[in-house]
Design a protein around this motif. Structure first.
Motif, PDB file in Angstrom:
ATOM      1  N   ARG A 215       0.858  -1.180   0.000  1.00  0.00           N
ATOM      2  CA  ARG A 215       0.000   0.000   0.000  1.00  0.00           C
ATOM      3  C   ARG A 215       0.896   1.233   0.000  1.00  0.00           C
ATOM      4  O   ARG A 215       2.003   1.188   0.521  1.00  0.00           O
ATOM      5  CB  ARG A 215      -0.857  -0.035   1.260  1.00  0.00           C
ATOM      6  N   HIS A 216       0.430   2.333  -0.579  1.00  0.00           N
ATOM      7  CA  HIS A 216       1.213   3.570  -0.596  1.00  0.00           C
ATOM      8  C   HIS A 216       2.567   3.231  -1.246  1.00  0.00           C
ATOM      9  O   HIS A 216       2.583   2.514  -2.256  1.00  0.00           O
ATOM     10  CB  HIS A 216       1.326   4.101   0.848  1.00  0.00           C
ATOM     11  N   VAL A 217       3.691   3.666  -0.696  1.00  0.00           N
ATOM     12  CA  VAL A 217       4.977   3.363  -1.330  1.00  0.00           C
ATOM     13  C   VAL A 217       5.285   1.867  -1.368  1.00  0.00           C
ATOM     14  O   VAL A 217       6.169   1.433  -2.101  1.00  0.00           O
ATOM     15  CB  VAL A 217       6.166   4.096  -0.654  1.00  0.00           C
ATOM     16  N   GLY A 218       4.546   1.088  -0.583  1.00  0.00           N
ATOM     17  CA  GLY A 218       4.736  -0.367  -0.626  1.00  0.00           C
ATOM     18  C   GLY A 218       4.120  -0.997  -1.870  1.00  0.00           C
ATOM     19  O   GLY A 218       4.464  -2.133  -2.230  1.00  0.00           O
ATOM     20  N   TYR A 219       3.233  -0.252  -2.524  1.00  0.00           N
ATOM     21  CA  TYR A 219       2.573  -0.809  -3.715  1.00  0.00           C
ATOM     22  C   TYR A 219       3.561  -1.037  -4.861  1.00  0.00           C
ATOM     23  O   TYR A 219       3.671  -2.171  -5.373  1.00  0.00           O
ATOM     24  CB  TYR A 219       1.393   0.104  -4.087  1.00  0.00           C
ATOM     25  N   PRO A 220       4.314   0.018  -5.282  1.00  0.00           N
ATOM     26  CA  PRO A 220       5.314  -0.276  -6.328  1.00  0.00           C
ATOM     27  C   PRO A 220       6.348  -1.328  -5.909  1.00  0.00           C
ATOM     28  O   PRO A 220       6.863  -2.043  -6.773  1.00  0.00           O
ATOM     29  CB  PRO A 220       5.992   1.077  -6.595  1.00  0.00           C
ATOM     30  N   ILE A 221       6.604  -1.438  -4.622  1.00  0.00           N
ATOM     31  CA  ILE A 221       7.557  -2.460  -4.168  1.00  0.00           C
ATOM     32  C   ILE A 221       6.953  -3.855  -4.376  1.00  0.00           C
ATOM     33  O   ILE A 221       7.639  -4.804  -4.748  1.00  0.00           O
ATOM     34  CB  ILE A 221       7.967  -2.216  -2.693  1.00  0.00           C
ATOM     35  N   ALA A 222       5.641  -3.971  -4.156  1.00  0.00           N
ATOM     36  CA  ALA A 222       4.964  -5.248  -4.435  1.00  0.00           C
ATOM     37  C   ALA A 222       5.081  -5.586  -5.929  1.00  0.00           C
ATOM     38  O   ALA A 222       5.349  -6.732  -6.306  1.00  0.00           O
ATOM     39  CB  ALA A 222       3.498  -5.159  -4.017  1.00  0.00           C
ATOM     40  N   LEU A 223       4.912  -4.572  -6.778  1.00  0.00           N
ATOM     41  CA  LEU A 223       5.024  -4.803  -8.224  1.00  0.00           C
ATOM     42  C   LEU A 223       6.449  -5.232  -8.589  1.00  0.00           C
ATOM     43  O   LEU A 223       6.655  -6.143  -9.399  1.00  0.00           O
ATOM     44  CB  LEU A 223       4.649  -3.534  -9.001  1.00  0.00           C
ATOM     45  N   GLU A 224       7.432  -4.578  -7.983  1.00  0.00           N
ATOM     46  CA  GLU A 224       8.823  -4.913  -8.257  1.00  0.00           C
ATOM     47  C   GLU A 224       9.158  -6.331  -7.756  1.00  0.00           C
ATOM     48  O   GLU A 224       9.844  -7.086  -8.438  1.00  0.00           O
ATOM     49  CB  GLU A 224       9.747  -3.855  -7.609  1.00  0.00           C
ATOM     50  N   GLY A 225       8.649  -6.684  -6.593  1.00  0.00           N
ATOM     51  CA  GLY A 225       8.899  -8.031  -6.057  1.00  0.00           C
ATOM     52  C   GLY A 225       8.354  -9.098  -6.997  1.00  0.00           C
ATOM     53  O   GLY A 225       8.989 -10.123  -7.246  1.00  0.00           O
ATOM     54  N   ALA A 226       7.167  -8.827  -7.546  1.00  0.00           N
ATOM     55  CA  ALA A 226       6.546  -9.785  -8.463  1.00  0.00           C
ATOM     56  C   ALA A 226       7.309  -9.841  -9.788  1.00  0.00           C
ATOM     57  O   ALA A 226       7.552 -10.928 -10.330  1.00  0.00           O
ATOM     58  CB  ALA A 226       5.091  -9.390  -8.708  1.00  0.00           C
ATOM     59  N   LEU A 227       7.718  -8.685 -10.290  1.00  0.00           N
ATOM     60  CA  LEU A 227       8.441  -8.653 -11.567  1.00  0.00           C
ATOM     61  C   LEU A 227       9.746  -9.447 -11.458  1.00  0.00           C
ATOM     62  O   LEU A 227      10.076 -10.260 -12.325  1.00  0.00           O
ATOM     63  CB  LEU A 227       8.741  -7.206 -11.976  1.00  0.00           C
ATOM     64  N   LYS A 228      10.484  -9.194 -10.366  1.00  0.00           N
ATOM     65  CA  LYS A 228      11.774  -9.868 -10.209  1.00  0.00           C
ATOM     66  C   LYS A 228      11.594 -11.376 -10.181  1.00  0.00           C
ATOM     67  O   LYS A 228      12.352 -12.122 -10.780  1.00  0.00           O
ATOM     68  CB  LYS A 228      12.429  -9.372  -8.919  1.00  0.00           C
ATOM     69  N   LEU A 229      10.545 -11.830  -9.480  1.00  0.00           N
ATOM     70  CA  LEU A 229      10.321 -13.271  -9.366  1.00  0.00           C
ATOM     71  C   LEU A 229       9.959 -13.882 -10.721  1.00  0.00           C
ATOM     72  O   LEU A 229      10.499 -14.924 -11.106  1.00  0.00           O
ATOM     73  CB  LEU A 229       9.225 -13.530  -8.329  1.00  0.00           C
ATOM     74  N   LYS A 230       9.070 -13.227 -11.478  1.00  0.00           N
ATOM     75  CA  LYS A 230       8.737 -13.738 -12.824  1.00  0.00           C
ATOM     76  C   LYS A 230       9.980 -13.780 -13.685  1.00  0.00           C
ATOM     77  O   LYS A 230      10.237 -14.755 -14.384  1.00  0.00           O
ATOM     78  CB  LYS A 230       7.786 -12.826 -13.609  1.00  0.00           C
ATOM     79  N   GLU A 231      10.732 -12.670 -13.677  1.00  0.00           N
ATOM     80  CA  GLU A 231      11.858 -12.535 -14.595  1.00  0.00           C
ATOM     81  C   GLU A 231      12.863 -13.662 -14.446  1.00  0.00           C
ATOM     82  O   GLU A 231      13.345 -14.200 -15.431  1.00  0.00           O
ATOM     83  CB  GLU A 231      12.602 -11.204 -14.345  1.00  0.00           C
ATOM     84  N   ILE A 232      13.210 -13.999 -13.198  1.00  0.00           N
ATOM     85  CA  ILE A 232      14.341 -14.927 -13.043  1.00  0.00           C
ATOM     86  C   ILE A 232      13.944 -16.318 -12.580  1.00  0.00           C
ATOM     87  O   ILE A 232      14.731 -17.237 -12.709  1.00  0.00           O
ATOM     88  CB  ILE A 232      15.454 -14.352 -12.144  1.00  0.00           C
TER      89      ILE A 232
END
Ligand code: BG6
Length: 369
Positions: free
Chosen positions: A229-246
């Motif tokens: 939530r709030h600044v944690g929201y883009p961090i959630a998106l980044e966490g998911a992207l990193k996991l998919k990517e690698i």
């Protein structure tokens, strides 16, 4: 040279503290932000009525984090857009618009085309870039370099924290130029920024081995959700992207407040969900809302992995696993909360025996549109 690390990604995650420290170096004097590259360029910031941040991939998530600081400290409205979407929708821009592009390589074609387009339409352009002399900074009116050092692994890690750092420096600079931020307020934020490298080091020391072990246990997982939530929201998106990517695992990030509007339907017994928990000291209201989200998904059988501040005991009864981050002001939590997620993605992909540096189908720099 991997410098003794098993992968470039492992080396680059270990360099996240320096990436922040080197991006700050030489840009603070007497408690104030001084960006030598922006000397004599106050005119770029004086007449603007809006800021548009454009980027792709991880850099766009850094931009989403930066929006909170830019709006808070400059009081100029900020939009964050994927470069390839911005370019093709006839955006309303002109001389009153500052377009801030973010790119590690400085060569991403989608971002470059968007910057050129913005310039042609009369907007002012500023490039946040990690590569000296790259094309995007050359095409921009102003440059603020990130000093993360060369990033070799395809999935971006240290560049991400450096990009957020540069955006915060820029936000403080614009805030002072425009008078929306007092010297005292700016000095407080500078202190917070200066404390970040040691706090990241603390996460690496205290939590890395445990997170890697935990990630190895989860190697057979087929889907992971991330909530913030709030600044944690883009961090959630980044966490998911990193996991998919690698790791090639299906992963999705959501705004925690959106849970009841759809994603909660995905929760079934055993579903792993990472939750980025805001500081209870800094934002009691946001914290209580996220804790109630945790209770909602836990009641439906989710396996909750909380990324929470040291000492936050409220999450303990509901979390299966708690990954701890040091205390920081609310806008600074993303620079810490992302670190466990980078370690987790790397740990899981490594446990699956995958090449974390060269994931399939991806390129470090995409130079076609
Ligand atoms: C992608 C990379 O193709 O481009 C990502 O795989 C990166 O890691 C994105 O975030 C943007 O790249 P750049 O160089 O513009 O920051």
């Amino acid at each position: 040279d991997k410098g003794g690390w098993p992968s470039f990604m492992a080396k680059e995650v270990s360099e996240e503290p320096e990436a922040v420290a080197n991006t700050l170096r030489g840009r603070m004097r007497d408690g104030q932000v001084v960006i030598p590259e922006l000397d004599g360029l106050d005119g770029l910031f004086a007449g603007i009525t809006r800021i548009i941040v454009i980027a792709c991939g991880t850099a766009a998530y850094a931009g989403m984090v930066g929006k909170y600081a830019l709006e808070q400290w400059t009081r100029v409205p900020v939009d964050v857009e994927l470069a390839h979407e911005f370019r093709y929708r006839d955006p309303v821009i002109g001389a009153d618009t500052l377009v801030v592009s973010i790119s590690q390589s400085g060569e991403t074609m989608d971002t470059l085309m968007a910057v050129k387009y913005a310039r042609e339409r009369g907007a002012k352009t500023l490039s946040i870039c990690n590569t000296q002399g790259a094309t995007i900074p050359r095409e921009s009116d102003a440059i603020v370099y990130t000093h993360a050092g060369p990033e070799v692994a395809v999935a971006s890690t240290k560049a991400f924290v450096a990009q957020i750092t540069a955006l915060y420096l820029l936000a403080l600079h614009i805030g002072r130029v425009r008078g929306s931020l007092s010297p005292t307020e700016a000095a407080q934020q500078v202190l917070e920024l200066e404390a970040i490298p040691d706090k990241i080091t603390r996460i690496l020391h205290l939590e890395q081995a445990r997170i890697e072990q935990f990630a190895a246990w989860m190697a057979d997982t087929r889907s992971v959700l991330f909530l913030g939530r709030h600044v944690g929201y883009p961090i959630a998106l980044e966490g998911a992207l990193k996991l998919k990517e690698i790791s090639y695992i299906h992963a999705e990030g959501f705004a925690a407040g959106e849970l009841k509007h759809g994603p909660i339907a995905l929760i079934e017994p055993g579903q792993p969900v990472f939750v980025i928990v805001p500081s209870p000291r800094e934002s009691a209201l946001l914290h209580s809302k996220v804790v109630s989200n945790i209770q909602e998904i836990r009641a439906r059988g989710a396996r909750v992995i909380a990324v929470a501040e040291e000492g936050d005991a409220a999450v303990l009864p509901f979390a299966d696993e708690v990954l701890r981050i040091p205390l920081a002001g609310p806008l600074f939590e993303p620079l810490l909360a992302v670190v466990p997620l980078h370690i987790f993605a790397m740990g899981l992909a490594t446990a699956k025996g995958l090449d974390v540096d060269q994931p399939r189908n991806l390129a470090k720099s995409v130079t076609v549109e």
